[in-house]
Design a protein around this motif. Structure first.
Motif, PDB file in Angstrom:
ATOM      1  N   ALA A  68       0.834  -1.211   0.000  1.00 50.22           N
ATOM      2  CA  ALA A  68       0.000   0.000   0.000  1.00 50.22           C
ATOM      3  C   ALA A  68       0.865   1.256   0.000  1.00 50.22           C
ATOM      4  N   ASP A  69       2.002   1.213   0.680  1.00 45.91           N
ATOM      5  CA  ASP A  69       2.910   2.368   0.681  1.00 45.91           C
ATOM      6  C   ASP A  69       3.504   2.591  -0.706  1.00 45.91           C
ATOM      7  N   LEU A  70       3.830   1.504  -1.390  1.00 44.82           N
ATOM      8  CA  LEU A  70       4.347   1.626  -2.756  1.00 44.82           C
ATOM      9  C   LEU A  70       3.277   2.178  -3.687  1.00 44.82           C
ATOM     10  N   GLN A  71       2.034   1.777  -3.493  1.00 49.06           N
ATOM     11  CA  GLN A  71       0.951   2.300  -4.316  1.00 49.06           C
ATOM     12  C   GLN A  71       0.731   3.790  -4.065  1.00 49.06           C
ATOM     13  N   LEU A  72       0.905   4.223  -2.833  1.00 53.46           N
ATOM     14  CA  LEU A  72       0.812   5.646  -2.513  1.00 53.46           C
ATOM     15  C   LEU A  72       1.897   6.421  -3.259  1.00 53.46           C
ATOM     16  N   MET A  73       3.107   5.887  -3.248  1.00 52.02           N
ATOM     17  CA  MET A  73       4.203   6.526  -3.984  1.00 52.02           C
ATOM     18  C   MET A  73       3.937   6.492  -5.482  1.00 52.02           C
ATOM     19  N   GLU A  74       3.355   5.410  -5.966  1.00 52.97           N
ATOM     20  CA  GLU A  74       3.006   5.299  -7.380  1.00 52.97           C
ATOM     21  C   GLU A  74       2.036   6.406  -7.779  1.00 52.97           C
ATOM     22  N   ARG A  75       0.994   6.611  -6.978  1.00 51.72           N
ATOM     23  CA  ARG A  75       0.005   7.657  -7.279  1.00 51.72           C
ATOM     24  C   ARG A  75       0.656   9.040  -7.279  1.00 51.72           C
ATOM     25  N   ALA A  76       1.538   9.291  -6.325  1.00 50.13           N
ATOM     26  CA  ALA A  76       2.229  10.584  -6.267  1.00 50.13           C
ATOM     27  C   ALA A  76       3.136  10.767  -7.477  1.00 50.13           C
ATOM     28  N   ALA A  77       3.808   9.703  -7.901  1.00 55.27           N
ATOM     29  CA  ALA A  77       4.683   9.783  -9.075  1.00 55.27           C
ATOM     30  C   ALA A  77       3.862  10.065 -10.334  1.00 55.27           C
TER      31      ALA A  77
END
Length: 86
Positions: A68-77
């Motif tokens: 979920a943390d990686l997905q949060l970073m994905e959305r921000a990217a």
């Protein structure tokens, strides 16, 4: 010529990373070659290739990284790629 170029380059801003986020950041950077791009209706859709990401995460032993943390970073990217702030 290389030294002149380096001297003329603007200084990169420093970014502080909390130690609790360090492993997630390292994992996200290791996934930098696992992006998918698809053009449809004049837009470019992007996301991480989750199947490939799973392999990278397992092979690099990122057991403590929350997906979920990686997905949060994905959305921000993606927001940054599109020139918008989330």
């Amino acid at each position: 010529m290389g030294a002149e170029f380096a001297a003329d380059a603007p200084a990169e801003p420093e970014v502080e990373i909390w130690s609790s986020n360090w492993n997630t950041l390292r994992a996200f950077l290791d996934l930098q070659s696992q992006w998918r791009f698809e053009e449809a209706d004049g837009r470019i859709w992007m996301s991480l290739d989750y199947a490939a990401a799973d392999i990278v995460l397992r092979r690099n032993r990122y057991e403590t990284v929350e997906f979920a943390d990686l997905q949060l970073m994905e959305r921000a990217a993606i927001a940054a790629f599109e020139g918008r702030v989330e």
